[in-house]
Design an enzyme around this catalytic site. Sequence first.
Site, PDB file in Angstrom:
ATOM      1  N   ARG A   1       6.520  36.556  15.303  1.00  0.00           N
ATOM      2  CA  ARG A   1       6.850  35.227  15.837  1.00  0.00           C
ATOM      3  C   ARG A   1       6.914  34.185  14.716  1.00  0.00           C
ATOM      4  O   ARG A   1       6.568  33.034  14.879  1.00  0.00           O
ATOM      5  CB  ARG A   1       5.873  34.791  16.927  1.00  0.00           C
ATOM      6  CG  ARG A   1       5.705  35.812  18.066  1.00  0.00           C
ATOM      7  CD  ARG A   1       7.045  36.219  18.697  1.00  0.00           C
ATOM      8  NE  ARG A   1       6.857  37.126  19.840  1.00  0.00           N
ATOM      9  CZ  ARG A   1       7.169  38.435  19.840  1.00  0.00           C
ATOM     10  NH1 ARG A   1       7.699  39.003  18.759  1.00  0.00           N
ATOM     11  NH2 ARG A   1       6.984  39.158  20.918  1.00  0.00           N
TER      12      ARG A   1
ATOM     13  N   LEU B   1      -0.020  29.254  11.706  1.00  0.00           N
ATOM     14  CA  LEU B   1      -0.810  30.039  10.747  1.00  0.00           C
ATOM     15  C   LEU B   1      -0.875  31.500  11.180  1.00  0.00           C
ATOM     16  O   LEU B   1      -1.082  31.786  12.370  1.00  0.00           O
ATOM     17  CB  LEU B   1      -2.235  29.467  10.696  1.00  0.00           C
ATOM     18  CG  LEU B   1      -3.261  30.245   9.861  1.00  0.00           C
ATOM     19  CD1 LEU B   1      -2.945  30.125   8.368  1.00  0.00           C
ATOM     20  CD2 LEU B   1      -4.678  29.735  10.140  1.00  0.00           C
TER      21      LEU B   1
ATOM     22  N   GLU C   1       3.722  21.809  12.102  1.00  0.00           N
ATOM     23  CA  GLU C   1       3.580  21.164  10.780  1.00  0.00           C
ATOM     24  C   GLU C   1       4.829  21.419   9.934  1.00  0.00           C
ATOM     25  O   GLU C   1       5.324  20.524   9.252  1.00  0.00           O
ATOM     26  CB  GLU C   1       2.324  21.698  10.081  1.00  0.00           C
ATOM     27  CG  GLU C   1       1.051  21.290  10.818  1.00  0.00           C
ATOM     28  CD  GLU C   1      -0.221  21.773  10.154  1.00  0.00           C
ATOM     29  OE1 GLU C   1      -0.341  23.004   9.952  1.00  0.00           O
ATOM     30  OE2 GLU C   1      -1.091  20.944   9.847  1.00  0.00           O
TER      31      GLU C   1
ATOM     32  N   GLU D   1      -4.997  24.274  17.720  1.00  0.00           N
ATOM     33  CA  GLU D   1      -6.078  24.480  16.749  1.00  0.00           C
ATOM     34  C   GLU D   1      -7.456  24.402  17.403  1.00  0.00           C
ATOM     35  O   GLU D   1      -8.334  25.215  17.133  1.00  0.00           O
ATOM     36  CB  GLU D   1      -5.972  23.442  15.613  1.00  0.00           C
ATOM     37  CG  GLU D   1      -4.999  23.829  14.508  1.00  0.00           C
ATOM     38  CD  GLU D   1      -3.548  23.511  14.833  1.00  0.00           C
ATOM     39  OE1 GLU D   1      -3.237  23.136  15.981  1.00  0.00           O
ATOM     40  OE2 GLU D   1      -2.713  23.644  13.927  1.00  0.00           O
TER      41      GLU D   1
ATOM     42  N   ARG E   1      -8.456  27.463  19.149  1.00  0.00           N
ATOM     43  CA  ARG E   1      -8.665  28.607  18.249  1.00  0.00           C
ATOM     44  C   ARG E   1      -9.896  28.405  17.371  1.00  0.00           C
ATOM     45  O   ARG E   1     -10.198  29.253  16.521  1.00  0.00           O
ATOM     46  CB  ARG E   1      -7.441  28.788  17.327  1.00  0.00           C
ATOM     47  CG  ARG E   1      -6.133  29.023  18.060  1.00  0.00           C
ATOM     48  CD  ARG E   1      -5.922  30.472  18.411  1.00  0.00           C
ATOM     49  NE  ARG E   1      -4.601  30.654  18.996  1.00  0.00           N
ATOM     50  CZ  ARG E   1      -4.363  31.332  20.114  1.00  0.00           C
ATOM     51  NH1 ARG E   1      -5.353  31.908  20.769  1.00  0.00           N
ATOM     52  NH2 ARG E   1      -3.138  31.448  20.584  1.00  0.00           N
TER      53      ARG E   1
HETATM   54  C1  1HE Z   1       0.972  36.427  15.320  1.00  0.00           C
HETATM   55  C2  1HE Z   1       0.895  35.054  15.584  1.00  0.00           C
HETATM   56  C3  1HE Z   1       0.124  34.257  14.684  1.00  0.00           C
HETATM   57  C4  1HE Z   1       2.100  35.939  17.108  1.00  0.00           C
HETATM   58  N1  1HE Z   1      -0.466  34.878  13.673  1.00  0.00           N
HETATM   59  N2  1HE Z   1       0.375  36.997  14.278  1.00  0.00           N
HETATM   60  N3  1HE Z   1      -1.011  29.677  16.413  1.00  0.00           N
HETATM   61  C5  1HE Z   1      -1.253  30.041  17.695  1.00  0.00           C
HETATM   62  O1  1HE Z   1      -2.336  29.865  18.205  1.00  0.00           O
HETATM   63  C6  1HE Z   1      -0.114  30.706  18.422  1.00  0.00           C
HETATM   64  C7  1HE Z   1      -0.386  32.193  18.498  1.00  0.00           C
HETATM   65  N4  1HE Z   1       0.719  32.942  19.090  1.00  0.00           N
HETATM   66  C8  1HE Z   1       0.989  32.905  20.428  1.00  0.00           C
HETATM   67  O2  1HE Z   1       0.392  32.156  21.196  1.00  0.00           O
HETATM   68  C9  1HE Z   1       2.059  33.830  20.926  1.00  0.00           C
HETATM   69  O3  1HE Z   1       2.207  34.885  19.975  1.00  0.00           O
HETATM   70  C10 1HE Z   1       3.431  33.153  21.137  1.00  0.00           C
HETATM   71  C11 1HE Z   1       3.377  32.248  22.357  1.00  0.00           C
HETATM   72  C12 1HE Z   1       3.879  32.367  19.909  1.00  0.00           C
HETATM   73  C13 1HE Z   1       4.495  34.247  21.358  1.00  0.00           C
HETATM   74  O4  1HE Z   1       4.083  35.070  22.443  1.00  0.00           O
HETATM   75  P1  1HE Z   1       4.763  36.503  22.639  1.00  0.00           P
HETATM   76  O5  1HE Z   1       4.221  37.062  23.929  1.00  0.00           O
HETATM   77  O6  1HE Z   1       6.215  36.411  22.459  1.00  0.00           O
HETATM   78  O7  1HE Z   1       4.239  37.405  21.387  1.00  0.00           O
HETATM   79  P2  1HE Z   1       2.809  38.108  21.181  1.00  0.00           P
HETATM   80  O8  1HE Z   1       2.770  39.395  21.933  1.00  0.00           O
HETATM   81  O9  1HE Z   1       1.676  37.168  21.378  1.00  0.00           O
HETATM   82  O10 1HE Z   1       2.867  38.428  19.611  1.00  0.00           O
HETATM   83  C14 1HE Z   1       3.838  39.305  19.085  1.00  0.00           C
HETATM   84  C15 1HE Z   1       3.376  39.703  17.712  1.00  0.00           C
HETATM   85  O11 1HE Z   1       3.334  38.537  16.877  1.00  0.00           O
HETATM   86  C16 1HE Z   1       1.965  40.267  17.699  1.00  0.00           C
HETATM   87  O12 1HE Z   1       1.875  41.162  16.625  1.00  0.00           O
HETATM   88  P3  1HE Z   1       1.818  42.772  16.908  1.00  0.00           P
HETATM   89  O13 1HE Z   1       1.676  43.357  15.550  1.00  0.00           O
HETATM   90  O14 1HE Z   1       0.640  42.979  17.800  1.00  0.00           O
HETATM   91  O15 1HE Z   1       3.126  43.112  17.584  1.00  0.00           O
HETATM   92  C17 1HE Z   1       1.128  39.058  17.375  1.00  0.00           C
HETATM   93  O16 1HE Z   1      -0.111  39.370  16.786  1.00  0.00           O
HETATM   94  C18 1HE Z   1       2.022  38.354  16.376  1.00  0.00           C
HETATM   95  N5  1HE Z   1       1.724  36.942  16.288  1.00  0.00           N
HETATM   96  N6  1HE Z   1       1.588  34.765  16.692  1.00  0.00           N
HETATM   97  C19 1HE Z   1      -0.331  36.205  13.487  1.00  0.00           C
HETATM   98  N7  1HE Z   1       0.015  32.935  14.821  1.00  0.00           N
HETATM   99  C20 1HE Z   1      -2.770  25.501   8.078  1.00  0.00           C
HETATM  100  S1  1HE Z   1      -3.718  25.488   9.470  1.00  0.00           S
HETATM  101  C21 1HE Z   1      -2.642  25.787  10.809  1.00  0.00           C
HETATM  102  C22 1HE Z   1      -3.441  26.223  11.998  1.00  0.00           C
HETATM  103  C23 1HE Z   1      -2.594  26.827  13.066  1.00  0.00           C
HETATM  104  O17 1HE Z   1      -1.416  27.053  12.914  1.00  0.00           O
HETATM  105  S2  1HE Z   1      -3.418  27.163  14.516  1.00  0.00           S
HETATM  106  C24 1HE Z   1      -2.171  27.735  15.577  1.00  0.00           C
HETATM  107  C25 1HE Z   1      -2.005  29.222  15.492  1.00  0.00           C
END
Ligand code: 1HE
Length: 265
Positions: free
Chosen positions: A32, A71, A121, A141, A144
Amino acid sequence: MAALDDLSFSNLAVSADADGIATVTLNRPAKRNALNAATIEELVTLFTALPKSGARAVVLRAEGTHFCAGLDLVEHHAEDRSAADFMHVCLRWHEAFNKMEYSGIPIIAALKGAVVGGGLELASAAHIRVADATTYFALPEGQRGLFTGGGATIRVADLVGKARMIDMMLTGRIYKGEEAVSVGLCQYLVDDSEAKAFAIARAAAENPPLSNFAICSAISHMQNMSALDAAYAEAVVAGVVNTQAASRDRLRAFADKTAPRVRPE
Ligand code: 1HE
């Protein structure tokens, strides 16, 4: 574009057309487009080279159905970073995003799906954000157990204001559609965000590069200054930009009535 030809990327795809419109694609759709350390380094490399490449505008788009999931939480978990380690991670994010915001080249973000956390961001470092019906914005954030580290406290607060940003971070509130436009997260809401982003990029690329350089760097610099210094800097920038040959030609065209007028359609 020679300056870009020698670069190779794993998590980005970069191309440019004959008109100087560069396309930068986040290319980690299986994750993603989550931002791992390697992707941030690629963004630093790319946006260091881009101003010297002759690009006149950039469209920042994403492969897959989501713009960016922020992130890389899996990498962050696996690395088990110290506070100092993560501070250095954040400094690299700032390096990448500052290079974008202060690049002097219009960067238009074509958004879709999740634009969350660090993904917001990243989008905030572009100069214009274009959303479609699938696009949604959030800062998860707080949920999490994290805090923003890629400039949201500056750029997202700038877009939506402090109170809205705090609400987004405390509650995980999601904005989309017209509401996202009205609070300032994006400037356009359209059926096809990529087509619109390219249209905007092509329109911006018609401006003299020096004007675009000022628009896409000076305004950001001036926001960091006192009002008194910003007004002085504005006068200096306008002195340079408003006397360039390209603007003289355009002013002559207005004076001899060949230039288009500014009228609503
Ligand atoms: C990831 C990430 C990620 C997906 N880091 N691997 N960001 C978040 O809290 C958002 C986290 N992500 C999600 O809520 C969902 O993935 C989505 C809504 C974006 C997409 O959902 P979906 O159902 O299409 O995908 P999924 O099944 O959740 O994820 C598919 C794959 O992408 C899966 O990997 P796989 O190896 O198991 O297939 C997930 O682990 C991977 N994936 N999002 C790592 N964020 C400088 S500080 C900044 C602080 C932040 O950014 S906090 C916000 C973090």
